[in-house]
Every structure is written in C-alpha cells, then in structure tokens.
Motif scaffolding. Structure first.
Motif, short mmCIF file in Angstrom:
data_model
loop_
_atom_site.label_atom_id
_atom_site.label_comp_id
_atom_site.label_asym_id
_atom_site.label_seq_id
_atom_site.Cartn_x
_atom_site.Cartn_y
_atom_site.Cartn_z
N VAL A 114 0.83 -1.21 0.00
CA VAL A 114 0.00 0.00 0.00
C VAL A 114 0.87 1.27 0.00
CG1 VAL A 114 -1.69 1.33 1.31
CG2 VAL A 114 -1.95 -1.15 1.11
N THR A 115 1.89 1.29 0.83
CA THR A 115 2.76 2.47 0.90
C THR A 115 3.42 2.74 -0.45
OG1 THR A 115 3.21 2.18 3.26
CG2 THR A 115 4.79 3.48 1.99
N ALA A 116 3.94 1.69 -1.08
CA ALA A 116 4.61 1.86 -2.37
C ALA A 116 3.63 2.35 -3.43
CB ALA A 116 5.24 0.53 -2.80
N ARG A 117 2.39 1.84 -3.40
CA ARG A 117 1.39 2.30 -4.37
C ARG A 117 1.03 3.76 -4.14
NH1 ARG A 117 -3.49 -1.45 -3.74
NH2 ARG A 117 -2.37 -2.37 -1.99
N ALA A 118 0.89 4.13 -2.88
CA ALA A 118 0.53 5.52 -2.56
C ALA A 118 1.60 6.49 -3.05
CB ALA A 118 0.31 5.67 -1.05
N ILE A 119 2.85 6.15 -2.82
CA ILE A 119 3.94 7.02 -3.25
C ILE A 119 3.98 7.12 -4.78
CG2 ILE A 119 6.46 7.25 -3.33
CD1 ILE A 119 6.50 6.08 -0.49
N ALA A 120 3.75 5.99 -5.45
CA ALA A 120 3.74 6.01 -6.92
C ALA A 120 2.59 6.86 -7.46
CB ALA A 120 3.64 4.59 -7.46
N LEU A 121 1.44 6.81 -6.77
CA LEU A 121 0.29 7.58 -7.22
C LEU A 121 0.49 9.08 -7.06
CD1 LEU A 121 -2.59 5.31 -5.85
CD2 LEU A 121 -2.18 5.88 -8.26
N ILE A 122 1.39 9.49 -6.18
CA ILE A 122 1.68 10.92 -6.06
C ILE A 122 2.20 11.44 -7.39
CG2 ILE A 122 3.18 12.63 -4.95
CD1 ILE A 122 3.09 10.92 -2.42
N GLY A 123 2.99 10.62 -8.06
CA GLY A 123 3.43 10.95 -9.41
C GLY A 123 4.42 12.08 -9.52
N LYS A 124 5.23 12.29 -8.49
CA LYS A 124 6.20 13.40 -8.54
C LYS A 124 7.63 12.92 -8.30
CE LYS A 124 2.87 16.87 -6.90
NZ LYS A 124 2.60 17.92 -5.88
N GLN A 125 7.92 11.69 -8.69
CA GLN A 125 9.26 11.15 -8.45
C GLN A 125 10.34 12.04 -9.05
OE1 GLN A 125 10.58 7.46 -10.40
NE2 GLN A 125 11.10 6.68 -8.36
N SER A 126 11.35 12.32 -8.26
CA SER A 126 12.51 13.14 -8.63
C SER A 126 12.21 14.63 -8.71
CB SER A 126 13.12 12.68 -9.97
OG SER A 126 13.56 11.34 -9.87
N SER A 127 10.94 15.04 -8.49
CA SER A 127 10.62 16.46 -8.45
C SER A 127 11.03 17.03 -7.09
CB SER A 127 9.12 16.69 -8.66
OG SER A 127 8.70 16.21 -9.92
N ILE A 128 11.17 18.34 -7.03
CA ILE A 128 11.56 19.00 -5.79
C ILE A 128 10.38 19.05 -4.82
CG2 ILE A 128 12.36 21.16 -4.76
CD1 ILE A 128 13.86 21.70 -7.35
N VAL A 129 10.60 18.63 -3.58
CA VAL A 129 9.57 18.71 -2.55
C VAL A 129 9.91 19.88 -1.62
CG1 VAL A 129 10.76 17.02 -1.09
CG2 VAL A 129 8.33 17.44 -0.75
N LYS A 130 8.92 20.69 -1.32
CA LYS A 130 9.16 21.88 -0.50
C LYS A 130 9.60 21.52 0.91
CE LYS A 130 5.80 24.69 -3.05
NZ LYS A 130 4.52 25.44 -2.95
N ASP A 131 8.86 20.62 1.54
CA ASP A 131 9.21 20.17 2.88
C ASP A 131 8.50 18.85 3.15
OD1 ASP A 131 6.48 20.78 3.63
OD2 ASP A 131 7.09 22.87 3.88
N GLN A 132 8.82 18.23 4.28
CA GLN A 132 8.27 16.92 4.61
C GLN A 132 6.75 16.99 4.81
OE1 GLN A 132 10.04 14.30 4.30
NE2 GLN A 132 8.53 12.78 4.98
N ILE A 133 6.26 18.13 5.27
CA ILE A 133 4.81 18.27 5.49
C ILE A 133 4.06 18.12 4.18
CG2 ILE A 133 2.99 19.89 6.17
CD1 ILE A 133 4.90 21.05 8.23
N GLU A 134 4.59 18.74 3.12
CA GLU A 134 3.97 18.62 1.80
C GLU A 134 3.90 17.17 1.37
OE1 GLU A 134 4.50 20.43 -2.72
OE2 GLU A 134 6.27 20.08 -1.46
N PHE A 135 5.01 16.44 1.60
CA PHE A 135 5.04 15.02 1.24
C PHE A 135 4.00 14.22 2.01
CE2 PHE A 135 6.43 10.72 2.29
CZ PHE A 135 6.56 10.17 1.02
#
Length: 217
Positions: A134-155
């Motif tokens: 489930v965790t791996a699917r959720a992260i993949a569904l975010i669809g922003k791999q390798s993009s810049i993340v502002k902070d951990q809260i956004e993630f």
C-alpha cells in the motif's frame, strides 16, 4: 586525503571462501544460470539478492544509475518496473539500451547484463502495480518522483491523500506505472577468487543462439 586512502586500502575485499564455478558445466541459456546463481545466493544468506543496479543514459549521453529490484526472470528477459515519467523512464524512452548489474559480495559473484528495455502491456503493468504494498502504491500515485519537494509536510499531505484514494478504490492503478523487460544481448558471470584469479564467462546472443566465451580476468 592520506588517511582516507589508508582506510580504503585497509578495508578487506574478496574474503572467501567462494563457491566453485566450472565454466564447462553451465546451462546453454544465461537466464538458467542466473536463476541457479540467484537460488545459491538466497541459500547462502545474501541480503536482498534481488537488488540490482539499472544503468541508463540521459538525452545528453551522460550515464545514470540507481538501485532497484528485479521483478521476474524468464527465457525472454529480466523484468523491472517504474513510472514511465520517472527519470529512468524518460531516459529509456530516448535510449532503450540499458545495463543491469547484480553483485553478491558474500559469494563473490557479479552478473552484468546488457540489452534493450521494452514496455510490457498495460495489463501486466497494472498487475505488477497492484501487487505492490500500500505504501509503495501511494507514493507512486503521487506521481512526482525526482521532483523537488518543498518540505516533509507537503510530502505527508500528498501521501495521506493517496492512501485515502487507495482505501476508497483498492484497484486504482497509476497510469504511468510500467513493467519493463530487458532483452539481453550479453550476459557476463563473474566469480571472484581470493587470489584474484577470477573467472569470467560471457554469453553473447547471436540470432537464436547463445555463444559462450571465457574472458581473461
């Protein structure tokens, strides 16, 4: 600098004992020998033997590499999965020639695979996606791999949003998730020797036949 060099030089390498490798008694096809070595690695307690390095090149011709896991191996090739919109997915789209590298230090074995990566059909890709955690699917569904993340809260906010989507629709599949198959043109098996008399065996694909040659260490 000198201290770092000394630390490196004092680090032990190729500490056996290692298994024997008789190049005269091997399978005709490289995937069969790979599976024999893979099972032996598991039996020897190799940590994460399914981890491999995938090497690609970007649009400027610069090499790129990262570690991921192999999904399957059969007579047609070696399989891995990723988003087609990830850096590696985009690089494969431009240049499908890739390399896979496995290294199992406990048994002193390395396998190098050179070939071409091709996308599998949507059903195979979807099946692979749904078999992920489930965790791996959720992260993949975010669809922003390798993009810049502002902070951990956004993630965390994006992650929780996708967890909710999965709970509401357990069969949801990322539209970019892709299963790839690497059709090998060359496969090299390297067996380490404590005295550095390493054994190298290369399979080269010539039409419908695999040619085996032993290489100098």
């Amino acid at each position: 600098m000198n201290n770092t060099r000394n630390i490196i030089r004092q680090s032990k390498t190729l500490v056996g004992p290692f298994p024997e490798f008789n190049v005269k008694d091997v399978s005709e096809c490289p995937h069969e020998l790979f599976l024999e070595w893979f099972k032996a690695a598991i039996d020897s307690g190799v940590h994460e033997p399914h981890a491999m390095t995938l090497s690609t090149t970007d649009h400027n011709g610069f090499p790129d590499a990262r570690v991921l896991i192999i999904k399957d191996v059969d007579q047609d090739g070696w399989y891995f999965a990723s988003s087609s919109q990830s850096n590696k997915g985009k690089q494969i789209e431009v240049n499908p020639n890739v390399a896979l590298t496995f290294y199992w230090s406990q048994v002193g074995r390395q396998i190098r695979i050179r070939g071409t990566a091709r996308k599998m059909d949507k059903d195979m890709s979807a099946n692979d996606f749904l078999n992920r955690g489930v965790t791996a699917r959720a992260i993949a569904l975010i669809g922003k791999q390798s993009s810049i993340v502002k902070d951990q809260i956004e993630f965390e906010q994006e992650f929780e949003k996708q967890i909710y989507h999965i709970e509401q629709n357990p069969n949801i599949v990322s539209p970019t998730w892709t299963l790839y198959r690497v059709t090998a043109s060359e496969v090299e098996f390297w067996q380490a020797d404590e005295e550095r008399k390493h054994i190298r065996l290369k399979y080269s694909n010539e039409g419908d036949e695999w040619i085996r040659t032993q290489l100098w260490a």
